[in-house]
Design a protein around this motif. Structure first.
Motif, PDB file in Angstrom:
ATOM      1  N   PRO A  78      22.610  -4.702 137.883  1.00  0.00           N
ATOM      2  CA  PRO A  78      23.202  -4.912 139.219  1.00  0.00           C
ATOM      3  C   PRO A  78      24.257  -3.856 139.547  1.00  0.00           C
ATOM      4  N   PRO A  79      24.072  -3.140 140.668  1.00  0.00           N
ATOM      5  CA  PRO A  79      25.047  -2.116 141.036  1.00  0.00           C
ATOM      6  C   PRO A  79      26.317  -2.730 141.635  1.00  0.00           C
ATOM      7  N   ASP A  80      27.369  -1.927 141.693  1.00  0.00           N
ATOM      8  CA  ASP A  80      28.644  -2.349 142.278  1.00  0.00           C
ATOM      9  C   ASP A  80      28.548  -2.150 143.810  1.00  0.00           C
ATOM     10  N   TYR A  81      27.801  -3.075 144.462  1.00  0.00           N
ATOM     11  CA  TYR A  81      27.549  -2.921 145.906  1.00  0.00           C
ATOM     12  C   TYR A  81      28.843  -2.748 146.692  1.00  0.00           C
ATOM     13  N   GLU A  82      29.816  -3.612 146.345  1.00  0.00           N
ATOM     14  CA  GLU A  82      31.103  -3.581 147.063  1.00  0.00           C
ATOM     15  C   GLU A  82      31.800  -2.232 146.921  1.00  0.00           C
ATOM     16  N   GLY A  83      31.753  -1.704 145.696  1.00  0.00           N
ATOM     17  CA  GLY A  83      32.394  -0.405 145.416  1.00  0.00           C
ATOM     18  C   GLY A  83      31.756   0.707 146.245  1.00  0.00           C
ATOM     19  N   TYR A  84      30.413   0.689 146.329  1.00  0.00           N
ATOM     20  CA  TYR A  84      29.716   1.707 147.139  1.00  0.00           C
ATOM     21  C   TYR A  84      30.118   1.567 148.608  1.00  0.00           C
ATOM     22  N   ALA A  85      30.157   0.306 149.084  1.00  0.00           N
ATOM     23  CA  ALA A  85      30.484   0.063 150.496  1.00  0.00           C
ATOM     24  C   ALA A  85      31.885   0.562 150.810  1.00  0.00           C
ATOM     25  N   ARG A  86      32.829   0.215 149.925  1.00  0.00           N
ATOM     26  CA  ARG A  86      34.219   0.611 150.154  1.00  0.00           C
ATOM     27  C   ARG A  86      34.361   2.127 150.134  1.00  0.00           C
ATOM     28  N   ALA A  87      33.692   2.774 149.170  1.00  0.00           N
ATOM     29  CA  ALA A  87      33.791   4.241 149.052  1.00  0.00           C
ATOM     30  C   ALA A  87      33.283   4.908 150.334  1.00  0.00           C
ATOM     31  N   ALA A  88      32.157   4.423 150.851  1.00  0.00           N
ATOM     32  CA  ALA A  88      31.577   5.050 152.042  1.00  0.00           C
ATOM     33  C   ALA A  88      32.489   4.874 153.255  1.00  0.00           C
ATOM     34  N   VAL A  89      33.044   3.662 153.403  1.00  0.00           N
ATOM     35  CA  VAL A  89      33.953   3.413 154.536  1.00  0.00           C
ATOM     36  C   VAL A  89      35.186   4.299 154.405  1.00  0.00           C
ATOM     37  N   GLU A  90      35.719   4.380 153.184  1.00  0.00           N
ATOM     38  CA  GLU A  90      36.919   5.210 152.984  1.00  0.00           C
ATOM     39  C   GLU A  90      36.639   6.688 153.248  1.00  0.00           C
ATOM     40  N   GLU A  91      35.375   7.095 153.067  1.00  0.00           N
ATOM     41  CA  GLU A  91      35.007   8.490 153.361  1.00  0.00           C
ATOM     42  C   GLU A  91      34.762   8.723 154.849  1.00  0.00           C
ATOM     43  N   GLY A  92      34.932   7.659 155.641  1.00  0.00           N
ATOM     44  CA  GLY A  92      34.819   7.815 157.091  1.00  0.00           C
ATOM     45  C   GLY A  92      33.420   7.592 157.655  1.00  0.00           C
ATOM     46  N   VAL A  93      32.500   7.057 156.831  1.00  0.00           N
ATOM     47  CA  VAL A  93      31.152   6.768 157.353  1.00  0.00           C
ATOM     48  C   VAL A  93      31.250   5.579 158.307  1.00  0.00           C
ATOM     49  N   VAL A  94      30.584   5.672 159.458  1.00  0.00           N
ATOM     50  CA  VAL A  94      30.681   4.574 160.435  1.00  0.00           C
ATOM     51  C   VAL A  94      29.313   3.953 160.759  1.00  0.00           C
ATOM     52  N   ILE A  95      28.248   4.524 160.186  1.00  0.00           N
ATOM     53  CA  ILE A  95      26.910   3.961 160.425  1.00  0.00           C
ATOM     54  C   ILE A  95      26.348   3.491 159.080  1.00  0.00           C
ATOM     55  N   PHE A  96      25.889   2.236 159.043  1.00  0.00           N
ATOM     56  CA  PHE A  96      25.317   1.715 157.801  1.00  0.00           C
ATOM     57  C   PHE A  96      23.957   1.101 158.065  1.00  0.00           C
ATOM     58  N   GLU A  97      23.051   1.279 157.092  1.00  0.00           N
ATOM     59  CA  GLU A  97      21.782   0.560 157.116  1.00  0.00           C
ATOM     60  C   GLU A  97      21.829  -0.417 155.946  1.00  0.00           C
ATOM     61  N   THR A  98      21.680  -1.714 156.240  1.00  0.00           N
ATOM     62  CA  THR A  98      21.612  -2.709 155.179  1.00  0.00           C
ATOM     63  C   THR A  98      20.192  -3.255 155.130  1.00  0.00           C
ATOM     64  N   ALA A  99      19.804  -3.778 153.971  1.00  0.00           N
ATOM     65  CA  ALA A  99      18.481  -4.397 153.822  1.00  0.00           C
ATOM     66  C   ALA A  99      18.520  -5.268 152.580  1.00  0.00           C
ATOM     67  N   GLY A 100      17.528  -6.189 152.495  1.00  0.00           N
ATOM     68  CA  GLY A 100      17.415  -6.996 151.284  1.00  0.00           C
ATOM     69  C   GLY A 100      18.035  -8.364 151.446  1.00  0.00           C
ATOM     70  N   SER A 101      18.207  -9.053 150.298  1.00  0.00           N
ATOM     71  CA  SER A 101      18.614 -10.452 150.388  1.00  0.00           C
ATOM     72  C   SER A 101      20.129 -10.646 150.382  1.00  0.00           C
ATOM     73  N   ASN A 102      20.529 -11.681 151.061  1.00  0.00           N
ATOM     74  CA  ASN A 102      21.940 -12.080 151.165  1.00  0.00           C
ATOM     75  C   ASN A 102      22.870 -10.930 151.596  1.00  0.00           C
TER      76      ASN A 102
END
Ligand code: NAD
Length: 325
Positions: A78-102
């Motif tokens: 299981p990857p650190d989903y939260e860590g990836y999300a936080r890193a991307a937001v902190e890098e200034g990314v404003v567009i996200f594609e989500t997919a999958g369960s929950n």
């Protein structure tokens, strides 16, 4: 030019998005697509820190909008989903594609940070619940798609027509699209654009091995197969010796457990054996793809062809002649 809700919301020129593709959605491809919308596939990066570097690398290659994909699926580690999300937001990314369960917690996090979320799903009921969670755009993924089509087996034609009736927010068509005809058809079905994966795998800028690009060019629409049907994690992949072996193991009396196929399917094996026998996701659009263009050539051709088709379609409508009777 084709102007839709998608081009307006994302600030892109062509209503085409390159979706998440594990091991494929890398900076060079993302930047090449980003006149339309390219997305970096977060989990292809080994850690949130590596994702930060990939975002910076992409930014150095393009000044156009791009996003980050996070897909939540059954996984060996299981990857650190939260860590990836936080890193991307902190890098200034404003567009996200989500997919999958929950995806709820991830969507909530991105929306709390003012980001735009495209959520990909394979059923109308999941689309409606993502709509309630506040996503901005839905990506409606038909059974034709590469990777994970869900378990309902509904083709894009019916799924998109249902989306037109049921959804209140803009949606794009995913699965089965590889050319201008597909783009025009999706727009006719009420979509604001399209999401493509397999078509972008087979471009000059895609980093997959040349032999796999050649395989895609040579293939027909009959060259994919579903693995993991019996594990309720159905996945459309290219039909080869390894994927057929997985399906054979699944057919054994008494069925199979994930452990029985794990060594054949693990992403790690795929990464190490990219050149040789490995499992790789592919949509039935392999039957439509017969060249390896640059992303620019591909996008220009699709835009031109779709515009031509839409023009010809409108010429089918002629004034109704009044009956003399
Ligand atoms: P992996 O090596 O963990 O697993 C390989 C395959 O087996 C995947 O298809 C996975 O869904 C499936 N799998 C794993 N555990 C399973 C289980 N218990 N039951 C049924 N199926 C199972 O995956 P990977 O290829 O190395 O991918 C790494 C990460 O990327 C994973 O978290 C995966 O969810 C994600 N991913 C993202 C995309 C995308 O388009 N963004 C596509 C595929 C995978």
């Amino acid at each position: 030019m084709l102007q839709t809700d998608l081009t307006k919301l994302l600030g892109i020129q062509v209503p085409i998005v390159q979706g998440g593709m594990q091991w494929v959605g890398l900076p060079k491809l993302v930047a090449a697509v980003s006149n339309a919308g390219g997305v970096i596939t977060a989990l292809t990066q080994p850690s949130p820190t590596a994702l930060r570097h990939a975002i910076r690398e992409t930014r150095a290659l393009t000044d156009k909008p791009f996003g980050v994909n996070i897909t939540l699926l059954p996984t060996i580690t299981p990857p650190d989903y939260e860590g990836y999300a936080r890193a991307a937001v902190e890098e200034g990314v404003v567009i996200f594609e989500t997919a999958g369960s929950n995806p709820g917690p991830l969507i909530k996090f991105f929306k709390s940070r003012g980001c735009l979320v495209i959520h990909k799903c394979t059923t109308i009921r999941h689309a409606e619940s993502a709509e309630k969670m506040g996503v901005d755009i839905l990506s409606i993924d038909g059974f034709e798609c590469a990777g994970y089509p869900g378990e309902d087996d509904i083709g894009g034609l019916v799924l998109l027509a249902r989306a037109a009736k049921e959804l209140k927010i803009p949606y794009i068509a995913s699965g089965g699209i590889a050319d201008g005809q597909g783009l025009a058809a999706a727009l006719a079905l009420g979509a604001a654009g399209v999401n493509m994966g397999t078509r972008f795998m087979c471009t000059v800028e895609s980093s997959i091995h040349e032999n796999i690009k050649q395989k895609i060019v040579q293939s027909t629409e009959r060259d994919t197969i579903h693995i993991f049907r019996t594990l309720h994690n159905t996945t459309r992949v290219f039909k080869n010796k390894v994927s057929m072996e997985v399906v054979e193991i699944e057919k054994r009396p008494g069925g199979a457990k994930f452990e029985d196929v794990r060594d054949l399917v693990s992403g790690e094996r795929g990464r190490l054996k990219w050149r040789k026998s490995r499992i790789w996701s592919a949509g039935i659009t392999v039957g439509l793809i017969d060249d390896i263009p640059t992303c620019r050539e591909l996008l220009e051709r699709m835009e031109r062809d779709a515009e031509g088709i839409i023009g010809r379609m409108s010429s089918l409508v002629i004034p109704r002649v009044k009956s003399k009777l």
